[in-house]
Design an enzyme around this catalytic site. Structure first.
Site, PDB file in Angstrom:
ATOM      1  N   SER A   1      12.760  -6.440   1.762  1.00 27.51           N
ATOM      2  CA  SER A   1      13.472  -5.421   1.006  1.00 27.51           C
ATOM      3  C   SER A   1      12.578  -4.277   0.530  1.00 27.51           C
ATOM      4  O   SER A   1      13.088  -3.230   0.171  1.00 27.51           O
ATOM      5  CB  SER A   1      14.127  -6.074  -0.212  1.00 27.51           C
ATOM      6  OG  SER A   1      13.120  -6.573  -1.087  1.00 27.51           O
TER       7      SER A   1
ATOM      8  N   SER B   1       9.722 -10.213   1.595  1.00 22.36           N
ATOM      9  CA  SER B   1      10.084  -8.804   1.398  1.00 22.36           C
ATOM     10  C   SER B   1       8.932  -7.814   1.449  1.00 22.36           C
ATOM     11  O   SER B   1       9.163  -6.614   1.522  1.00 22.36           O
ATOM     12  CB  SER B   1      10.818  -8.622   0.070  1.00 22.36           C
ATOM     13  OG  SER B   1      12.173  -8.970   0.226  1.00 22.36           O
TER      14      SER B   1
ATOM     15  N   LYS C   1       7.869   0.204  -6.018  1.00 26.07           N
ATOM     16  CA  LYS C   1       9.239  -0.187  -5.645  1.00 26.07           C
ATOM     17  C   LYS C   1      10.173   0.063  -6.826  1.00 26.07           C
ATOM     18  O   LYS C   1       9.789  -0.173  -7.986  1.00 26.07           O
ATOM     19  CB  LYS C   1       9.241  -1.662  -5.253  1.00 26.07           C
ATOM     20  CG  LYS C   1      10.508  -2.170  -4.571  1.00 26.07           C
ATOM     21  CD  LYS C   1      10.299  -3.620  -4.110  1.00 26.07           C
ATOM     22  CE  LYS C   1      11.541  -4.199  -3.418  1.00 26.07           C
ATOM     23  NZ  LYS C   1      11.321  -5.585  -2.960  1.00 26.07           N
TER      24      LYS C   1
END
Lengths: 479, 487
Positions: free
Chosen positions: B141, B165, B66
């Protein structure tokens, strides 16, 4: 006349190996941005790691100032935007400071005064800014340096009190060994809050704040100027404006900004530093490790040792000297002689050679042994001094010197008599002059000879007595 | 077959010299480029990797990270304009550990800006699409990380989980998403969103692979004070342990079909039916499964509590983004103006909204009522669940009340479904509980996920139980069918 009310917020950088929340070195550097870790730059993703030694030193200081310690160590974030604050928040203590409700007793012009401490908290220093006409530069060396802030109650009434408090507080730092507290390096600096009120008023007057004053004489100047300025404002019927002022080089203060409302720093507990519980045992252990502070030593010297005000002052002023002196005493040394030797020989040498006690060759143990010899009349004061100076010069144990030079005093009366008889037998003419002509200067002659032949080891008083007795004996025998 | 291969399978191929790490990287890199335009998984695709041979199960195997993990020398944007050119000077602990394990980084994945959001639509480089249906979200996310695993570009991808997330997009993408106990994995170098809730988490296609990654990443880190002491265990070793007699509970107020019987939401009802079918399968595996009732008011408070705490911490955590130390320098005369300008231009409206909320919540006059009360409610919720964990080994619930939403779907944020079914995963963040989502069925050709949450520090058991349940779902190692592309 108005009543002056002064409160101080004193910042002091702690002496630690690394910074408060990062592994970067905590030391002075002449090069900007040398002692910097990612944490000190506030880069995304960094996390603080609390410095145990900084916490210990802050707690120790809080205890020395008779503060109440918290039940756990936690930190808070103080949120505000400023270019010298890279994270956008300062890690500090708001919820549970390292100490609350303490005090420091100070001696102002011969009178005791208790300065109440509101709290002592541990926080991190900001980066330093240097401003140029068209730009400013940021130096992160200072960013994250451990800092304690001590907030007093508004309880001081004069520049004398404020400056004395600062000086005594600095001595506390030095005695505890938590900081070098050099104000010229900005290691110790303070904010001064001052207000004036009518002599019999009950409500405090409007407060003016002066920020970041390094030198103590500037604190004095700022306070004295403000007292004068605010008095004039009030006596001419005006109102003091609540504001922040700065002190300029001319010793006058100038308005920086008016304070509308206190900033809301949106404090909340720093989530990245877990709480560390403080046990009673730990606090007690820390408390019992506290050294005796300056004022306590000073009073002890006067009360317990009957020292003069001057000697007590000299010997309690700096912790190394005071510790040295007390160590000499700890070997059972005579107090008066110890005071004498430390204030003259020791301090004199330190001053003359411009060295500190760390580099001073004579240990308290060595000195105490010499003092014992003097007390027991084995060597004279005069000789002890000479030997000490020689020992310092040659870096040898003075007691070794005494042994080597055989400088022990000859006190044995038989030994002295034997020596004196020998000398008289070698100088019968002089003896005759005393016996027959009554020439009393013969005594002085024999004293001189005795000292000479004994390498000045003969006890002069005893020798004198024996010489007189021996001369009288021969005189009587001759009759 | 690369796209479907698990970490274990790739390990075997490498060890048997049927393939090489260079070959695996090439495949991953090619897939990353192939799918990039359509699905937008990556902010940065690595074309020149650095290989290291290490004695680790992950050595030579590609993965995605990420874009909110600090990677020295590699652009790290957090999918925000204010960091669009930011190249870190230091490595996050997670990245360092993966490098030391010889893992091969394929790319940095898109997230909702600064990890705030659950849609995968707010990153500065555009929206991320769900590989199972391009008209749907993958969720966020950790959107790009989820998509890259669902597309079969990489067998696993690292994300972060502050509310859900990782575990929510895992459900929407047919993936396993695991968030270990708070402190099990260092957060050093993970761009902070809400520090007390932030967890490192990851996507795999089966539970065993999640155990492998946990074994590599876990451990005390002197740079993260909340990390736990090493437990000296390899979770992979105990993954097949017997679970006979282990006790699971589900919360009536969240997933009782009766509460939703008047609903027109067919998908929701199907999700619940399949969930209760799964519970029966769990019972036949040897689990004891019981229904537990929890005060609905407490459950309804999860979402507002999460918003209060996360926004408050976020506004402070992101106060370093001023364009002074790094990032685009704003215009203006005073430093205040310069910072103001940088932040005005650098953040999207959604982010500013959260910052303003956070700031409001922390204000002196609101702090007691909003922030501190939220912290108290959090404590009440955690205490309640912890109390239940005295009797039960795990909490099992549907990870979501539906399938991945369409991009144009309207959300009813305060409906029962939203407040309870869509937000209960944050409980795992409140308490730092280990929590795992795994696929357990399909509804309208889209995958759905079930979540298992366990006691703090009981990561081993959570993986163990999830591994057992995975064996009866029939949805282990699935990837989205995206044309006939393989490499």
């Amino acid at each position: 006349m108005y009543k002056v009310v002064i409160g101080l917020e004193v910042h002091c950088e702690l002496d630690t190996v690394s910074k408060n929340f990062s592994a970067a070195p905590n030391k002075f550097s002449e090069y900007p941005n040398e002692n910097v870790a990612t944490v000190d730059l506030g880069l995304p993703g960094i996390l603080p790691v609390a410095n145990k030694e900084a916490c210990r030193k802050a707690l120790l200081t809080a205890l020395a100032l008779h503060c109440k310690a918290p039940d756990e160590v936690i930190f808070d974030r103080k949120n505000y935007f400023y270019p010298d604050l890279p994270k956008g928040y300062q890690i500090t203590q708001n919820t549970k400071p390292m100490g609350i409700n303490g005090y420091l007793d100070i001696m102002v012009n011969g009178k005791m005064k208790r300065v109440d401490i509101h709290d002592l908290h541990l926080e991190e220093d900001t980066a330093s800014l240097e401003h140029f006409p068209k730009y400013s530069l940021i130096d992160y060396n200072r960013s994250g340096v451990p800092l304690i802030e001590i907030v007093t109650e508004p309880c001081m009434e004069s520049a004398d009190e404020a400056v004395q408090f600062l000086e005594d507080l600095r001595d506390v730092f030095l005695f505890l060994g938590v900081s070098e507290a050099k104000s010229n390096y900005g290691q110790m600096r303070c904010d001064v809050n001052i207000s004036l009120m009518e002599e019999n008023a009950t409500k405090l007057g409007t407060k003016v704040e002066m920020k970041n004053i390094n030198a103590f004489n500037n604190v004095r100047a700022a306070i004295e100027y403000e007292i004068k300025r605010q008095s004039e404002v009030l006596s001419s019927g005006g109102k003091v404006v609540q504001e922040t002022r700065r002190i300029a080089e001319d010793g006058k203060t100038y308005s920086m900004r008016e304070k509308v409302d206190a900033l809301d720093y949106k404090y909340f507990i720093e989530p990245n530093i877990p709480s560390t519980p403080l046990t009673e045992e730990y606090i007690e252990k820390l408390r019992s490790s506290l050294p005796e502070l300056k004022l306590d030593r000073y009073l002890k010297y006067i009360e317990k040792y009957n020292m003069s005000d001057y000697d007590a002052g000299v010997l309690s002023k700096e912790r190394p000297i005071s510790d040295y002196f007390e160590e000499v005493l700890s070997y059972g040394s005579d107090v008066e002689l110890s005071v004498n030797f430390v204030t003259t020989t020791v301090l004199g040498t330190l001053n003359k050679l411009e060295i500190s006690l760390e580099d001073f060759f004579i240990t308290p143990k060595m000195l105490s042994e010499v003092i014992t010899l003097v007390r027991d009349g084995k060597i004279s004061l005069d000789h002890a001094r000479k030997i000490l100076y020689q020992a310092i010069d040659e870096k040898v144990d003075p007691n070794e010197l005494i042994k080597k030079q055989n400088l022990h005093q000859i006190n044995d009366e038989g030994e002295l008599l034997k020596l004196i008889t020998e000398i008289m037998d070698d100088n019968l003419e002089i003896v005759r002059q005393y016996v027959e002509d009554g020439n009393r200067s013969a005594v002085n002659f024999f004293i001189g000879q005795t000292m000479k032949r004994s390498n000045r080891q003969a006890n002069p008083n005893k020798s004198m007595e024996i010489i007189k007795e021996e001369l009288e004996r021969r005189k009587n025998n001759a009759k | 077959m690369y796209r479907q291969d698990t970490i274990m399978e790739l390990r075997e191929q490498l060890d048997k010299k049927e393939t090489t790490k260079e070959e695996l990287f090439e495949k991953a890199n090619k897939l990353a480029h192939t799918f990039q335009e359509e699905y937008n998984s990556f902010v940065t695709i690595i074309d020149k990797p650095k290989f290291k041979d290490r004695d680790s199960l992950l050595s030579g195997i590609p993965y995605a990270l990420k874009d909110n993990f600090s990677t020295s020398g590699i652009l790290t944007t957090a999918s925000s304009n204010i960091l669009k050119d930011y190249v870190p000077v230091y490595d996050s602990t997670v990245y360092k550990k993966l490098k030391n394990a010889g893992a091969v980084l394929v790319g940095k994945t898109v997230l909702d800006e600064l990890a705030m959001g659950g849609t995968g639509t707010t990153g500065h480089t555009g929206i991320v699409r769900n590989p199972w249906d391009k008209s749907r979200m993958i969720g966020g996310s950790s959107a790009g990380s989820a998509a890259s695993v669902a597309l079969g570009i990489v067998p696993y991808a690292i994300g972060s989980d502050t509310g859900d997330s990782v575990r929510k997009p895992a459900a929407f993408g047919g993936l396993v998403g695991f968030k270990p106990t708070y402190g099990r994995i260092s957060r050093y170098g993970l761009f902070a969103f809400a520090s007390s809730l932030d967890h490192v988490a990851y996507f795999t296609r089966n539970v065993k692979d999640s155990a492998i990654i946990t074994d590599v990443l876990k451990g005390y880190d002197p740079q993260d004070m909340v990390t736990l002491k090493d437990d000296g265990k390899k979770y992979l070793d105990s993954i097949d342990n017997d679970i006979q007699g282990k006790k699971l509970f589900y919360i009536k107020e969240i997933c009782d079909r009766e509460y939703y019987k008047d609903s027109n939401d067919k998908e929701l009802l199907e999700v619940l039916d399949k969930f209760h079918e799964l519970l029966d399968k769990c019972r036949s595996l040897g689990f004891e499964v019981e229904e537990v009732s929890v005060d609905k008011k407490l459950l309804e408070a999860v979402y507002p509590t999460y918003m209060c705490i996360s926004c408050a911490e976020a506004t402070s955590n992101n106060a370093n983004l001023t364009g002074i130390q790094f990032g685009p320098r704003g215009e203006g005369v005073t430093t205040q103006e310069i910072m103001f300008d940088a932040r005005t231009k650098g953040f999207s409206e959604l982010i500013k909204r959260r910052f303003i909320l956070g700031s409001y919540i922390l204000q002196k006059e609101n702090q007691e009522k909003l922030f501190l009360n939220a912290c108290r409610v959090r404590r009440l919720i955690v205490d309640k669940i912890t109390e239940l964990f005295k009797e039960y080994d795990g909490l099992i619930l549907p990870a979501s009340g539906g399938i991945a939403p369409k991009f144009d779907a309207s959300s009813e944020k305060l409906s029962d479904r939203y407040l309870l079914l869509e937000n209960h995963l944050a409980i795992g963040n409140f308490g730092g509980f280990p929590s795992i989502t795994l696929p357990y069925g399909m509804v309208n050709d889209m995958p759905i996920g079930v979540n298992i949450t366990g006691r703090v520090k009981d990561d081993e058991l959570v993986l163990n139980m999830a591994n057992k349940i995975e064996s009866v779902t029939g949805f282990k190692n699935i990837i989205a069918k995206v044309g006939d592309i393989d490499v």
